[in-house]
Motif scaffolding. Structure first.
Motif, short mmCIF file in Angstrom:
data_model
loop_
_atom_site.label_atom_id
_atom_site.label_comp_id
_atom_site.label_asym_id
_atom_site.label_seq_id
_atom_site.Cartn_x
_atom_site.Cartn_y
_atom_site.Cartn_z
N ALA A 1 -8.18 -86.40 -25.87
CA ALA A 1 -7.56 -87.21 -24.81
C ALA A 1 -8.53 -87.31 -23.63
O ALA A 1 -9.11 -86.31 -23.20
N MET A 2 -8.72 -88.53 -23.10
CA MET A 2 -9.67 -88.75 -22.00
C MET A 2 -9.25 -87.99 -20.75
O MET A 2 -10.09 -87.45 -20.01
N VAL A 3 -7.95 -87.92 -20.54
CA VAL A 3 -7.46 -87.20 -19.36
C VAL A 3 -7.83 -85.72 -19.45
O VAL A 3 -8.29 -85.11 -18.47
N ASP A 4 -7.60 -85.17 -20.67
CA ASP A 4 -7.95 -83.76 -20.86
C ASP A 4 -9.45 -83.55 -20.70
O ASP A 4 -9.89 -82.53 -20.11
N MET A 5 -10.26 -84.50 -21.21
CA MET A 5 -11.72 -84.34 -21.09
C MET A 5 -12.16 -84.35 -19.63
O MET A 5 -12.96 -83.50 -19.19
N LEU A 6 -11.61 -85.31 -18.86
CA LEU A 6 -12.02 -85.40 -17.45
C LEU A 6 -11.56 -84.19 -16.65
O LEU A 6 -12.28 -83.67 -15.78
#
Length: 364
Positions: free
Chosen positions: A277-282
């Motif tokens: 998930a991009m949110v988790d990565m950021l």
């Protein structure tokens, strides 16, 4: 010891006579006399130029007199019948005297019983002084000798030259015997020539034909009814199988649809597990990036991110990213350089992004 090869001989007429007698025994005597009425029998014996008559009925035997075979004797015969009503229904039987007939006993093989009369005709000139076309004869099996596989046969005969003229005289005088037996006591044979036999009543044959037809119909019904029932059962089973096949096809279709949905759901689940998930990565990148570290650029493609920036200690970033469950295989893309103006180290790092919420082994 039981001999399975012993020939079975069944006298059907004798059996039914015995069976009828056994059944008649159960009927009360008064009723039996009404239902089972025996015809009286009038026996004729040659006596000189005429015949002597003996009547045997339920009351016993009675001598009816002697009658000449001429016109006077015919008138006496008519008077006798007129005066005795029971004689109208009597069976007239001619009893041949011993000098008018011949009795002979012999032994023959078992195989001769099937065509007994033909065998006797073929052997007549050997067994008697006559040829078969010279006599009237009758025979019956008196005993079966199983040990020697033979039958004991009793035969009676009378020359045609004697019986034919006698029958002509009796017929001319009004006596019409329906059977010719051998005396002095009746033995149950019949030597009556064919041309003197009374016409047969067609009713028994008609009744036998009707009974045979009914039997065949019943037999056909017994044989065909199970077939018809089986055919109906087969058709019913076919209809049930057809309906079951339709239901099975629907079940199979639903099963395929369910498997397809499960596969699609699994695909989405696996994609959800594998794709980060991009949110988790950021969020994770914000956590692992130390303070006073600035990011100038970020590129993400095919689960791989490349970041550029400045940090007081760029070499520590590799360790920090590798310690995170969201990144792996972290490395510098280019050598670290010193920024003269800010005094910090310029870096360009590439790392692979994974779904940190689910362990990597479980995702596989």
């Amino acid at each position: 010891m039981l001999k399975l090869d012993t020939q079975v001989n069944l006298d059907v007429a004798k059996f039914f006579r015995w069976w009828g007698g056994e059944l008649a025994f159960l009927i009360p005597e008064r009723l039996r006399k009404i239902l089972i009425r025996r015809r009286p029998r009038l026996f004729l014996r040659m006596a000189g130029e005429g015949v002597a008559c003996t009547l045997i009925d339920e009351t016993g035997a009675r001598e009816m007199g002697e009658f000449l075979l001429d016109d006077a004797g015919s008138q006496q015969r008519e008077a006798l019948f007129s005066g005795n009503v029971e004689l109208e229904d009597a069976e007239v039987i001619l009893l041949l005297l011993p000098e008018q007939s011949l009795r002979k006993s012999m032994k023959l093989p078992f195989a001769a019983e099937e065509n007994l009369m033909q065998v006797l005709a073929f052997e007549m000139d050997r067994l008697t002084p006559f040829k078969a076309d010279q006599v009237y004869y009758a025979a019956r099996v008196a005993e079966r000798l199983n040990d020697t596989r033979q039958i004991k046969v009793e035969m009676v005969l009378t020359p045609r030259a004697k019986l034919d003229p006698l029958m002509e005289e009796l017929t001319a005088a009004g006596w019409r015997p329906i059977r010719v037996d051998v005396g002095p006591e009746p033995l149950g044979y019949d030597l009556l020539p064919e041309k003197y036999r009374p016409p047969r009543n067609p009713l028994p044959q008609i009744l036998n034909g009707v009974a045979a037809g009914i039997f065949l119909l019943l037999l056909g019904a017994v044989l065909l009814f199970p077939i018809a029932m089986n055919k109906g059962m087969v058709e019913q089973l076919q209809r049930e199988m057809k309906a079951t096949s339709k239901v099975a096809a629907e079940v199979e279709s639903l099963k395929n649809d369910a498997e397809k949905l499960v596969h699609e759901n699994g695909f989405l689940q696996r994609k959800k597990q594998n794709e980060p998930a991009m949110v988790d990565m950021l969020e994770e990148m914000t956590k692992v990036t130390p303070d006073q570290t600035w990011l100038n650029g970020l590129q993400y493609r095919d689960r791989k991110v490349v970041i550029q920036g400045q940090s007081p200690t760029a070499s520590s970033l590799i360790e920090r990213f590798e310690a995170s469950p969201y990144f792996k295989n972290t490395s510098f893309v280019s050598p670290v350089t010193k920024d003269v103006a800010s005094g910090q180290e310029r870096f360009q790092i590439a790392t692979e992004v994974v779904n940190g919420r689910i362990p990597e082994k479980a995702a596989e």
